[in-house]
Design an enzyme around this catalytic site. Structure first.
Site, PDB file in Angstrom:
ATOM      1  CG  HIS A 134      -1.029   6.965  -1.678  1.00  0.00           C
ATOM      2  ND1 HIS A 134      -2.245   7.122  -2.310  1.00  0.00           N
ATOM      3  CD2 HIS A 134      -1.278   6.224  -0.561  1.00  0.00           C
ATOM      4  CE1 HIS A 134      -3.184   6.515  -1.601  1.00  0.00           C
ATOM      5  NE2 HIS A 134      -2.630   5.963  -0.534  1.00  0.00           N
ATOM      6  CD  GLN A 143      -7.063  10.917  -2.054  1.00  0.00           C
ATOM      7  OE1 GLN A 143      -5.913  10.523  -2.046  1.00  0.00           O
ATOM      8  NE2 GLN A 143      -7.905  10.709  -1.025  1.00  0.00           N
ATOM      9  CG  ASP A 191      -1.062   5.172   3.412  1.00  0.00           C
ATOM     10  OD1 ASP A 191      -1.280   5.346   2.211  1.00  0.00           O
ATOM     11  OD2 ASP A 191      -1.879   5.471   4.298  1.00  0.00           O
ATOM     12  CD  GLU A 197      -6.856   6.534   5.607  1.00  0.00           C
ATOM     13  OE1 GLU A 197      -7.183   6.552   4.409  1.00  0.00           O
ATOM     14  OE2 GLU A 197      -5.747   6.910   6.011  1.00  0.00           O
ATOM     15  CG  HIS A 216      -1.959   1.112   1.152  1.00  0.00           C
ATOM     16  ND1 HIS A 216      -3.313   0.869   1.090  1.00  0.00           N
ATOM     17  CD2 HIS A 216      -1.832   2.461   1.092  1.00  0.00           C
ATOM     18  CE1 HIS A 216      -3.969   2.013   1.010  1.00  0.00           C
ATOM     19  NE2 HIS A 216      -3.079   3.008   1.022  1.00  0.00           N
ATOM     20  CG  HIS A 228      -7.570   4.158   0.358  1.00  0.00           C
ATOM     21  ND1 HIS A 228      -7.029   3.696  -0.797  1.00  0.00           N
ATOM     22  CD2 HIS A 228      -6.583   4.855   1.006  1.00  0.00           C
ATOM     23  CE1 HIS A 228      -5.752   4.089  -0.865  1.00  0.00           C
ATOM     24  NE2 HIS A 228      -5.462   4.792   0.211  1.00  0.00           N
ATOM     25  CD1 TRP A 231      -3.314  12.391   3.788  1.00  0.00           C
ATOM     26  CD2 TRP A 231      -2.050  12.085   1.967  1.00  0.00           C
ATOM     27  NE1 TRP A 231      -4.097  12.584   2.692  1.00  0.00           N
ATOM     28  CE2 TRP A 231      -3.367  12.407   1.567  1.00  0.00           C
ATOM     29  CE3 TRP A 231      -1.083  11.847   0.986  1.00  0.00           C
ATOM     30  CZ2 TRP A 231      -3.744  12.492   0.212  1.00  0.00           C
ATOM     31  CZ3 TRP A 231      -1.457  11.940  -0.358  1.00  0.00           C
ATOM     32  CH2 TRP A 231      -2.766  12.260  -0.729  1.00  0.00           C
TER      33      TRP A 231
HETATM   34 FE   FE2 Z   1      -3.520   5.098   1.178  1.00  0.00          FE
END
Ligand code: FE2
Length: 424
Positions: A58, A151, A308, A212, A56, A209, A314
């Site tokens: 990005h 997203q 992630d 979350e 996982h 996802h 993030w």
């Molecule tokens: Fe993610």
């Protein structure tokens, strides 16, 4: 004559063995191999493991930290809106450059397979164009699998669904989604039915996802289990994050876990990011926001660990080290029994490989010759030290080497070699 022999390493199961490689395949694993080889890696006393797998990530956003500004609140939602600005100003070339830089770094840390979510929201789909190019450019040494990830929601933007389909048509591998970010609970549930139908029609895997959020009423995983079963997608679907499960009512979870197990859904918690982003609306006590890892495993559910984010809207830190990911997960999930610690190592190698559907993976004759030599005696010591990756072999070729992590003391009168390892 073999191409490469990795001599005398300790395998994760404790066996000491030589590994002979011919071309891009493992030819033999024996206690001692006496045949010649063009190249030899002396791994005596070191841990030799199959490569790390990150299920996982990005990659379209990685290494962008601070552009156009930092995430002041530290929340998931500010991260999403910050990324919404960045994805429209970043060029395809910039995204390719950042991603390739990250791939080099990941390979040096022994990560040889990555599943990366790619944002399919903007109509220009620059993210998809860039990541498809990166997938091609690294394919000789790194398996990059791409997930079409809406997203901003499948239905929340006018072209969300259409763009996800366009991305799949362009060659993106896996169907993604974000049901908890749709406008209504019902839209989230509808999106899962839609996405699972798309995956079933195209014969693709699914990685959502899912939930979350700290909202215990976010129960999209229940719908994902239902749709997975309805479409016969068991073994091909993953629920990423599942953080709401941390806050759910225990009675409800006692019904939910058997449903997830029965559907054959795998779980991908992302402990570094979950501990940073979740609980931001809490005062004290503050929830950890990590899903119920041990409890899922006790129900026979396959659970890996994902990374992630690294240096993006993030998360302001990151090391491209799956051992750091497992280390955080082990602490937050309190998996400190020796069996559980060893399992955490397996989660970032074999379990993650299984979840993303890698074939020919593992240390066995006939498998792809990919492995990592670590400056550690066994998997638990590797987790404790997160040590140097002394050598990384991908598809038969040595792709990275690092020096050992020992230190020399320079205190007057105490000039000693400090060895961090205790085993073996
Ligand atoms: Fe993610």
């Amino acid at each position: 004559m073999f191409d490469l022999i990795v001599k005398g390493g300790t395998l994760p199961d404790g066996r000491v063995a030589d590994i002979a490689i011919s071309g891009n395949l493992i030819a033999a694993i024996e206690p001692q191999i006496t045949a010649d080889a063009r190249d030899v890696i002396d791994a005596s006393g070191d841990l030799v493991a199959p490569p790390f797998v990150d299920p996982h990530f990005h990659m379209d956003a990685t290494l962008s930290y601070g552009t156009p500004r930092v995430n002041a609140s530290g929340t998931l939602l500010e991260g999403i809106s910050l990324w919404g600005e960045l994805r429209d100003i970043a060029t395809v070339d910039e995204m390719i450059e950042r991603a390739l830089r990250y791939c080099d770094w990941a390979v040096s840390m022994g990560i040889l397979a990555i599943r990366s979510h790619v944002d399919t929201t903007p109509d220009h789909l620059n993210t998809v164009t860039a990541m498809l190019e990166v997938r091609d450019r690294v394919s000789e040494y790194l398996d990059l699998q791409l997930v079409a990830f809406p997203q901003d929601g499948l239905y929340r933007t006018p072209t969300g669904r259409e763009n996800l389909i366009r991305a799949l048509d362009m060659g993106v591998d896996v169907v993604g989604g974000i049901p908890h970010f749709e406008r209504r609970m019902q839209d989230g549930a509808d999106s899962l039915a839609d996405l699972c139908q798309i995956a079933a029609d195209r014969g693709l895997m699914v990685d959502i996802h899912c939930d979350e959020t700290d909202d215990p009423m976010s129960r999209h995983i229940e719908t994902l289990a239902y749709e997975t079963q309805r479409h016969g997608l068991g073994g091909r679907v993953a629920g990423s994050h599942l953080t709401s499960m941390h806050s759910m009512d225990n009675y409800y979870v006692s019904k939910l876990l058997p449903l997830i197990a029965e559907a054959g859904i795998a779980a991908i918690p992302n402990p570094i990011i979950n501990i940073v982003l979740q609980g931001r609306h809490d005062t004290f006590p503050k929830r950890r926001g990590l899903t119920r890892v041990r409890e899922m495993q006790a129900h026979g559910i396959t659970v890996g660990w994902g990374q992630d984010c690294v240096l993006d809207p993030w998360y302001s830190l990151g090391t491209a080290d799956m051992l750091d990911v497992a280390f955080m997960g082990m602490h937050v999930a309190q998996m400190t029994h020796p069996d559980e610690m060893a399992r955490c190592f397996t989660m970032v190698t074999e379990t993650n490989a299984q979840i993303i559907g890698l074939s020919d993976y593992g240390l066995k004759p006939g498998a792809q010759a990919s492995l990592v030599v670590l400056d550690a005696g066994d998997p638990i010591e590797a987790l404790r030290l997160r040590p140097a990756r002394l050598a990384v072999v991908s598809k038969g070729k040595i792709v990275a080497r690092s020096a050992r992590g020992d230190a020399e003391l320079a205190i007057p009168g105490r000039a000693n070699h400090v060895r961090r390892r205790v085993r073996p």
